[in-house]
Design a protein around this motif. Sequence first.
Motif, PDB file in Angstrom:
ATOM      1  N   ASN A 172     -66.175 -55.296  34.489  1.00  0.00           N
ATOM      2  CA  ASN A 172     -67.461 -54.871  34.942  1.00  0.00           C
ATOM      3  C   ASN A 172     -68.208 -54.725  33.755  1.00  0.00           C
ATOM      4  O   ASN A 172     -69.549 -53.978  33.893  1.00  0.00           O
ATOM      5  CB  ASN A 172     -67.112 -53.276  35.722  1.00  0.00           C
ATOM      6  CG  ASN A 172     -66.478 -53.520  36.875  1.00  0.00           C
ATOM      7  OD1 ASN A 172     -67.076 -54.105  38.052  1.00  0.00           O
ATOM      8  ND2 ASN A 172     -65.462 -52.990  37.095  1.00  0.00           N
ATOM      9  N   LEU A 231     -71.272 -47.280  47.389  1.00  0.00           N
ATOM     10  CA  LEU A 231     -71.966 -47.914  46.457  1.00  0.00           C
ATOM     11  C   LEU A 231     -73.185 -47.490  45.922  1.00  0.00           C
ATOM     12  O   LEU A 231     -73.661 -46.898  46.348  1.00  0.00           O
ATOM     13  CB  LEU A 231     -71.974 -49.549  46.874  1.00  0.00           C
ATOM     14  CG  LEU A 231     -70.598 -50.413  46.959  1.00  0.00           C
ATOM     15  CD1 LEU A 231     -70.827 -51.827  47.790  1.00  0.00           C
ATOM     16  CD2 LEU A 231     -69.697 -50.324  45.768  1.00  0.00           C
ATOM     17  N   HIS A 277     -71.838 -61.992  40.217  1.00  0.00           N
ATOM     18  CA  HIS A 277     -71.065 -60.360  39.822  1.00  0.00           C
ATOM     19  C   HIS A 277     -71.909 -59.333  39.922  1.00  0.00           C
ATOM     20  O   HIS A 277     -71.620 -58.369  39.139  1.00  0.00           O
ATOM     21  CB  HIS A 277     -70.148 -60.724  38.606  1.00  0.00           C
ATOM     22  CG  HIS A 277     -69.131 -59.658  38.337  1.00  0.00           C
ATOM     23  ND1 HIS A 277     -68.437 -59.075  39.300  1.00  0.00           N
ATOM     24  CD2 HIS A 277     -68.987 -58.954  37.208  1.00  0.00           C
ATOM     25  CE1 HIS A 277     -67.505 -58.261  38.797  1.00  0.00           C
ATOM     26  NE2 HIS A 277     -68.016 -58.272  37.629  1.00  0.00           N
ATOM     27  N   SER A 280     -74.308 -57.813  46.186  1.00  0.00           N
ATOM     28  CA  SER A 280     -73.410 -58.190  47.241  1.00  0.00           C
ATOM     29  C   SER A 280     -74.292 -57.895  48.492  1.00  0.00           C
ATOM     30  O   SER A 280     -74.734 -56.716  48.350  1.00  0.00           O
ATOM     31  CB  SER A 280     -72.261 -57.077  46.945  1.00  0.00           C
ATOM     32  OG  SER A 280     -71.514 -57.192  48.044  1.00  0.00           O
ATOM     33  N   ASP A 286     -72.877 -54.266  41.764  1.00  0.00           N
ATOM     34  CA  ASP A 286     -71.745 -54.470  41.195  1.00  0.00           C
ATOM     35  C   ASP A 286     -71.990 -54.603  39.739  1.00  0.00           C
ATOM     36  O   ASP A 286     -73.126 -54.803  39.334  1.00  0.00           O
ATOM     37  CB  ASP A 286     -71.052 -55.652  41.658  1.00  0.00           C
ATOM     38  CG  ASP A 286     -69.512 -55.740  41.456  1.00  0.00           C
ATOM     39  OD1 ASP A 286     -69.218 -54.587  40.916  1.00  0.00           O
ATOM     40  OD2 ASP A 286     -68.774 -56.684  41.790  1.00  0.00           O
ATOM     41  N   SER A 287     -70.895 -54.522  38.795  1.00  0.00           N
ATOM     42  CA  SER A 287     -71.038 -54.711  37.323  1.00  0.00           C
ATOM     43  C   SER A 287     -71.753 -53.560  36.880  1.00  0.00           C
ATOM     44  O   SER A 287     -71.789 -52.496  37.457  1.00  0.00           O
ATOM     45  CB  SER A 287     -71.600 -55.908  37.016  1.00  0.00           C
ATOM     46  OG  SER A 287     -71.426 -56.239  35.488  1.00  0.00           O
ATOM     47  N   THR A 298     -66.680 -49.053  41.783  1.00  0.00           N
ATOM     48  CA  THR A 298     -67.073 -49.823  43.089  1.00  0.00           C
ATOM     49  C   THR A 298     -66.126 -50.306  43.745  1.00  0.00           C
ATOM     50  O   THR A 298     -66.160 -50.835  44.838  1.00  0.00           O
ATOM     51  CB  THR A 298     -67.911 -51.041  42.590  1.00  0.00           C
ATOM     52  OG1 THR A 298     -67.096 -51.941  41.728  1.00  0.00           O
ATOM     53  CG2 THR A 298     -69.128 -50.378  41.920  1.00  0.00           C
ATOM     54  N   CYS A 300     -64.653 -53.150  43.163  1.00  0.00           N
ATOM     55  CA  CYS A 300     -64.886 -54.626  42.855  1.00  0.00           C
ATOM     56  C   CYS A 300     -65.235 -55.412  44.178  1.00  0.00           C
ATOM     57  O   CYS A 300     -64.613 -56.081  45.078  1.00  0.00           O
ATOM     58  CB  CYS A 300     -63.332 -55.211  42.527  1.00  0.00           C
ATOM     59  SG  CYS A 300     -62.725 -54.470  41.216  1.00  0.00           S
ATOM     60  N   THR A 302     -67.272 -57.803  44.290  1.00  0.00           N
ATOM     61  CA  THR A 302     -67.717 -59.138  44.264  1.00  0.00           C
ATOM     62  C   THR A 302     -66.420 -59.657  44.578  1.00  0.00           C
ATOM     63  O   THR A 302     -66.377 -60.782  45.276  1.00  0.00           O
ATOM     64  CB  THR A 302     -68.010 -59.423  42.681  1.00  0.00           C
ATOM     65  OG1 THR A 302     -69.340 -58.816  42.436  1.00  0.00           O
ATOM     66  CG2 THR A 302     -68.044 -61.020  42.602  1.00  0.00           C
TER      67      THR A 302
END
Length: 583
Positions: A172, A231, A277, A280, A286-287, A298, A300, A302
Amino acid sequence: MSTDDESFHPLGQEWETELEGMLDDTEYDSDLGMQMAQDAMRVTKGELSEAEFHEMYHDDVMDEFGVDDRPTEEAYEAAQEEGKGGVARMLSAFDDDGEEGRRDVMKKMGVGAAAVGLGAWGTVDDSEPSLGISQEGDDAGGDGDDVQMGMTIDLEQCDGCLSCMSACAEENNLDQGVNWMYVLEYDEPEGTPDTSNNLLVRPCQHCTDAPCEKVCPTTARHTRDSDGLVLTDYDVCIGCRYCQVACPYGVNYFQWNEPDISTDEIAEDHEDMDSDHMTSEDRWVDSRAPRGTMSKCTMCPTRQDGGMGDEMVGTTACEETCPQDAIHFGNMNDETSDPQIYADNPSRGRTLTDFAPDEADVEEELEELEDALDGEDEDLDAVLDAYDFQGLGAVEDDEEGLALLLALEITAEDELGGGEDYLAQNEEFVAAALEIIADHGLDLESQEVLSELDLADAPEEDDEEDDENGADEDEDEADEEEEDEAQDEFDGPDEGAAQSLIEQYAGTPASSFRLLEDMGTNPNIIYLGNEPGPNAEQSEDPEEQSDYGNVSYQRADGDRVDLVDNRKEILDDETVGDAGVSL
């Protein structure tokens, strides 16, 4: 630090005081943030309705932020009628057109990972692992349409190697001191029975009824409908940090400065993927977070969206890298998913993870078994002599190895194999190995074989003594009929014996719990073993501390990992230390 104080926060007054101090150094209303957090926790406890909470703070939120994108009272009522559960289950994707941009005047003062009392986290006494999600409208452990991703974490398998933290930080692109996955070491009071390794693995709990979501004025913090992940939309987050105060688990991080890795670098690193990445479902969730926003684990997204390949769907970086197979990720509303299979029978789950070879070696191992049996006799002794069943796990001899393979099949709730999850693939190996043995000619369902492996009672022996001249022909025929009848009456393997064998091999966790389950947040992580006692405290031994906090980042093998505890202290050291330069 005791949690038996006047604090509304489960982690106690000291934690609450630090959080309040953090809000005081922002441009936002500290009193409003603290009061909303307290009442958000009242909502999860059932002391206040969602509609009442919205109505109570609508005017104040509008005055402070100029916007209140939380659902209205009417929306809550409509959602309740439709049985949609928590806040974000009914929220449509947030349309941020015309968003004025986040405020970039946040001052740097805050809470890294201060030592906390963990007793409030281990309050559920349950001798059997919980199954499914305890939420209104869902059948626990069912196969309903709603997907709720979560984890089962076997704390008794964790050895503190910190691979999960390192993998999360790397995947991440997290700055040093930002630990979405966190391994807490804790101490019990002197005189308290202490037989565990006192480690608590703490990612975000991805609560079905998340207090952090309730206090977010912009719906940046949201739960997505597709899989229940909680998220943060970085494009919408204004960095007010109310979510950090409202979280009972201390999992939120504020991005103090410009991240070490730019978005261009992230995109370049993932040019060969079907995803950048970062985004979403058209939201940047994300990241690592950009400056001035909040972030946390999160699970993940992705990966879950297929952006890293279909083979990565249903996995997380922390689960994938855990050498002890302590973390199992999947749909908590599916009783056939990895976390539910593992939680349903932890001893069997441990044995499954131990007995299957690495995915790349499965075919090779099965071919080796088939070749070893080729040309050998069909009886049990010949099969045991031909193949190294002892090499499949940490067993004493080949007989125990084969017996455990059979025990895994006997204790399976359904037919072995047939799924894509990790444990399902392990079960496919077990099923394939047993099929090869059966095809070779050894009757694995016979009472004789099962009894020799201690998985069934031995056949009854004929206790009639032959006379000196031998039994006559009629008596011989009668004996054969009795033997056939006895075999017909054999009702299969002893499931209790199979389960006992598995438990003797893998052990049974001392407890099963969810953090603050009695609070009503409906956390989506099941923990096995190592439940903190009511007076547990995070370890603060100075000899075990890292340079930047109260957690030692030294693995059991003595090597240190490139992780530190507090991002804020790193920034202060770099900018106001010897150089004398402030941000």
